[in-house]
Write an enzyme that holds these catalytic residues in place. Structure first.
Site, mmCIF file in Angstrom:
data_model
loop_
_atom_site.group_PDB
_atom_site.id
_atom_site.type_symbol
_atom_site.label_atom_id
_atom_site.label_comp_id
_atom_site.label_asym_id
_atom_site.label_seq_id
_atom_site.Cartn_x
_atom_site.Cartn_y
_atom_site.Cartn_z
ATOM 1 N N HIS A 66 0.799 -1.224 0.000
ATOM 2 C CA HIS A 66 0.000 0.000 0.000
ATOM 3 C C HIS A 66 0.833 1.277 0.000
ATOM 4 C CE1 HIS A 66 0.967 0.120 4.285
ATOM 5 N NE2 HIS A 66 0.628 1.383 4.263
HETATM 6 C C1 UD1 Z 1 -2.228 5.928 5.103
HETATM 7 C C2 UD1 Z 1 -0.988 6.546 5.708
HETATM 8 C C3 UD1 Z 1 0.113 5.507 5.768
HETATM 9 C C4 UD1 Z 1 -0.336 4.239 6.470
HETATM 10 C C5 UD1 Z 1 -1.629 3.743 5.843
HETATM 11 C C6 UD1 Z 1 -2.169 2.576 6.618
HETATM 12 C C7 UD1 Z 1 -0.660 8.922 5.257
HETATM 13 C C8 UD1 Z 1 0.065 9.920 4.440
HETATM 14 N N1 UD1 Z 1 -0.503 7.653 4.901
HETATM 15 O O1 UD1 Z 1 -1.935 5.589 3.778
HETATM 16 O O2 UD1 Z 1 1.216 6.033 6.492
HETATM 17 O O3 UD1 Z 1 0.651 3.265 6.328
HETATM 18 O O4 UD1 Z 1 -2.607 4.794 5.859
HETATM 19 O O5 UD1 Z 1 -3.016 1.779 5.874
HETATM 20 O O6 UD1 Z 1 -1.343 9.286 6.187
HETATM 21 N N2 UD1 Z 1 -9.163 4.598 0.518
HETATM 22 C C9 UD1 Z 1 -10.417 4.019 0.414
HETATM 23 N N3 UD1 Z 1 -11.080 3.720 1.562
HETATM 24 C C10 UD1 Z 1 -10.585 3.970 2.804
HETATM 25 C C11 UD1 Z 1 -9.319 4.571 2.898
HETATM 26 C C12 UD1 Z 1 -8.616 4.869 1.750
HETATM 27 O O7 UD1 Z 1 -10.907 3.778 -0.697
HETATM 28 O O8 UD1 Z 1 -11.265 3.657 3.801
HETATM 29 C C13 UD1 Z 1 -8.400 4.880 -0.729
HETATM 30 C C14 UD1 Z 1 -8.709 6.242 -1.329
HETATM 31 O O9 UD1 Z 1 -8.666 6.115 -2.716
HETATM 32 C C15 UD1 Z 1 -7.522 7.075 -0.847
HETATM 33 C C16 UD1 Z 1 -6.394 6.038 -0.825
HETATM 34 O O10 UD1 Z 1 -7.013 4.832 -0.427
HETATM 35 O O11 UD1 Z 1 -7.257 8.147 -1.684
HETATM 36 C C17 UD1 Z 1 -5.262 6.372 0.123
HETATM 37 O O12 UD1 Z 1 -5.750 6.585 1.446
HETATM 38 P P1 UD1 Z 1 -4.937 7.521 2.461
HETATM 39 O O13 UD1 Z 1 -5.534 7.455 3.801
HETATM 40 O O14 UD1 Z 1 -4.758 8.866 1.861
HETATM 41 O O15 UD1 Z 1 -3.515 6.878 2.472
HETATM 42 P P2 UD1 Z 1 -3.063 5.384 2.739
HETATM 43 O O16 UD1 Z 1 -2.392 4.892 1.513
HETATM 44 O O17 UD1 Z 1 -4.185 4.589 3.283
HETATM 45 N N1 UDP Z 2 -3.765 -5.455 8.704
HETATM 46 C C1 UDP Z 2 -5.047 -5.991 8.897
HETATM 47 N N2 UDP Z 2 -5.753 -6.378 7.806
HETATM 48 C C2 UDP Z 2 -5.271 -6.283 6.534
HETATM 49 C C3 UDP Z 2 -3.960 -5.743 6.364
HETATM 50 C C4 UDP Z 2 -3.242 -5.321 7.470
HETATM 51 O O1 UDP Z 2 -5.506 -6.107 10.042
HETATM 52 O O2 UDP Z 2 -5.975 -6.650 5.601
HETATM 53 C C5 UDP Z 2 -2.995 -5.012 9.883
HETATM 54 C C6 UDP Z 2 -1.607 -5.590 10.011
HETATM 55 O O3 UDP Z 2 -1.650 -6.864 10.614
HETATM 56 C C7 UDP Z 2 -0.937 -4.552 10.880
HETATM 57 C C8 UDP Z 2 -1.555 -3.259 10.394
HETATM 58 O O4 UDP Z 2 -2.765 -3.629 9.741
HETATM 59 O O5 UDP Z 2 -1.280 -4.726 12.237
HETATM 60 C C9 UDP Z 2 -0.641 -2.574 9.444
HETATM 61 O O6 UDP Z 2 -1.308 -1.530 8.833
HETATM 62 P P1 UDP Z 2 -0.867 -0.966 7.415
HETATM 63 O O7 UDP Z 2 -0.037 -1.959 6.711
HETATM 64 O O8 UDP Z 2 -2.118 -0.488 6.758
HETATM 65 O O9 UDP Z 2 -0.043 0.331 7.816
HETATM 66 P P2 UDP Z 2 1.467 0.585 8.267
HETATM 67 O O10 UDP Z 2 1.766 -0.291 9.428
HETATM 68 O O11 UDP Z 2 2.334 0.322 7.088
HETATM 69 O O12 UDP Z 2 1.473 2.021 8.611
#
Ligand code: UD1
Ligand code: UDP
Length: 350
Positions: free
Chosen positions: A204
């Site tokens: 992601h």
């Molecule tokens: C965010 C965090 C990242 C973290 C991740 C955990 C920032 C800059 N990034 O990244 O550090 O590792 O969360 O998962 O804060 N979207 C949906 N539904 C949702 C959420 C997101 O469709 O419920 C899609 C949207 O298209 C959105 C994209 O995912 O634009 C990215 O979501 P966003 O929260 O901006 O960043 P993450 O990649 O999730």
């Molecule tokens: N995770 C989860 N379901 C999923 C993918 C990840 O519960 O489908 C959990 C994972 O086990 C970990 C956390 O989400 O505890 C990590 O989150 P993510 O990878 O979104 O963010 P990051 O840690 O990179 O910020």
């Protein structure tokens, strides 16, 4: 004491699973969800699965550009802080929700406690690195998961109120392991997977999803492997894969993101984990599952030094070679604390 906690993204709900419980033993907590993540599989499923109290406030910010998202959160958090006047603001990790919380509170002189302080990738092209650096420099209490994090802060001149507490994600994982021992997950049988006979993948990180060449290499590597791969797909990645119409072979099960307990079950029984997640690198280590990290650097350097995590970047040949031949070290030292980090964090708020 009155504490406002800010969460907004998946890993923050998981971390709050440990900290909210500990906080509420001694203090009043107002749990604020920024709305950064909003799909049930990215948000509600964690409140249900981790038995977290529902958020007291949901700012409903949703997805947009970094500035618009952070700006909307900043305004929402400020309104809450002005109304509640808490003794502390607690923030987690390195997301835009973290940054907004730190900025809003520090301008109002509300003391900020940062859980997972001091992590660095030294890569300023990562939005998370910018969020961490700013959040740490604005925080009053810095709660670090590793000695490396303490040293990173010292190198930036932050030496006051820095505490090595361990990682709250280990507390949550231990809770989940206990829960799964008495009530096992059926996720493997639902997906037709046999323990040790599949790989678990997550992707992601924006550097991988928003760079079509990197995403293509990662997916080509998955396609080249013959073992079953279970791939819970983050919505950001799903969108990119759909838009670019990448062909995915049938040994790869692309599923919706799963709840935490199912994820721990899937991680613990995998032969190997392929990920660019921060949290999952540590969970792989704690569960003694070898991990390939599809990035060129990591904040969790100890897992690499211990010989259980290998940085393979987003390169087809390195991912495929690693999946075939990476063998973890024989030793497995304890990393990131003793599983009681949340209690230590709460004790340090005074
Ligand atoms: C965010 C965090 C990242 C973290 C991740 C955990 C920032 C800059 N990034 O990244 O550090 O590792 O969360 O998962 O804060 N979207 C949906 N539904 C949702 C959420 C997101 O469709 O419920 C899609 C949207 O298209 C959105 C994209 O995912 O634009 C990215 O979501 P966003 O929260 O901006 O960043 P993450 O990649 O999730
Ligand atoms: N995770 C989860 N379901 C999923 C993918 C990840 O519960 O489908 C959990 C994972 O086990 C970990 C956390 O989400 O505890 C990590 O989150 P993510 O990878 O979104 O963010 P990051 O840690 O990179 O910020």
């Amino acid at each position: 004491m009155k504490v406002v906690s800010i969460v907004g993204a998946r890993p923050q709900f998981i971390k709050a699973g440990a900290v909210s419980r500990a906080l509420r033993h001694h203090h009043q907590e107002i749990l604020v969800h920024t709305g950064q993540h909003y799909d049930y599989e990215m948000s509600g499923i964690f409140f249900d699965g981790l038995e977290l109290p529902p958020p007291d406030v949901n700012l409903g910010v949703g997805s947009c550009s970094h500035a618009s998202q952070t700006g909307a959160m900043l305004k929402g958090v400020e309104d809450i802080l002005l109304a509640e006047r808490p003794d502390y603001l607690v923030i987690y990790g390195d997301t835009n929700s973290t940054l907004a919380g730190a900025l809003a509170a520090s301008k109002l002189s509300v003391p900020v406690a940062h859980i997972e302080a001091g992590l660095r990738s030294f890569n300023r092209r990562m939005p998370e690195e910018i969020n961490r650096v700013v959040a740490d420099h604005l925080s009053d209490v810095l709660l670090c998961p590793s000695n490396t994090a303490v040293e990173n802060l010292a190198a930036e001149g932050i030496k006051q109120n820095v505490h090595l507490v361990g990682d709250v994600m280990l507390d949550v994982l231990n809770w989940a392991r206990q829960r799964l021992a008495s009530r096992p997950s059926d996720v493997l049988s639902r997906l037709g997977l046999a323990p040790q006979r599949y790989l678990l993948a997550t992707v992601h990180r924006s550097e991988n999803t928003d760079d079509s060449e990197k995403l293509r290499e990662i997916l080509a590597a998955f396609n080249s492997l013959v073992e079953p791969i279970v791939f819970p797909v983050h919505p950001r990645t799903r969108k990119m894969i759909t838009d670019a119409r990448y062909a995915i072979k049938s040994h790869i099960q692309m599923i919706d993101p799963v709840g935490y307990l199912d994820m721990v079950a899937l991680s613990g029984a995998a032969r190997l984990i392929l990920t660019d997640s921060g949290g999952l690198q540590k969970e792989a280590y704690w569960l003694s599952v070898p991990c390939l990290t599809m990035r060129s650097e990591t904040e969790w350097v100890e897992t690499v030094e211990a010989g259980w995590n290998s940085l393979v970047g987003a390169q087809l040949d390195k991912i495929v070679d690693g999946a075939r031949s990476f063998t973890p070290a024989r030793s497995h030292p304890a990393l990131y604390g003793d599983g009681f980090a949340a209690t230590k964090c709460v004790a340090l708020l005074n």
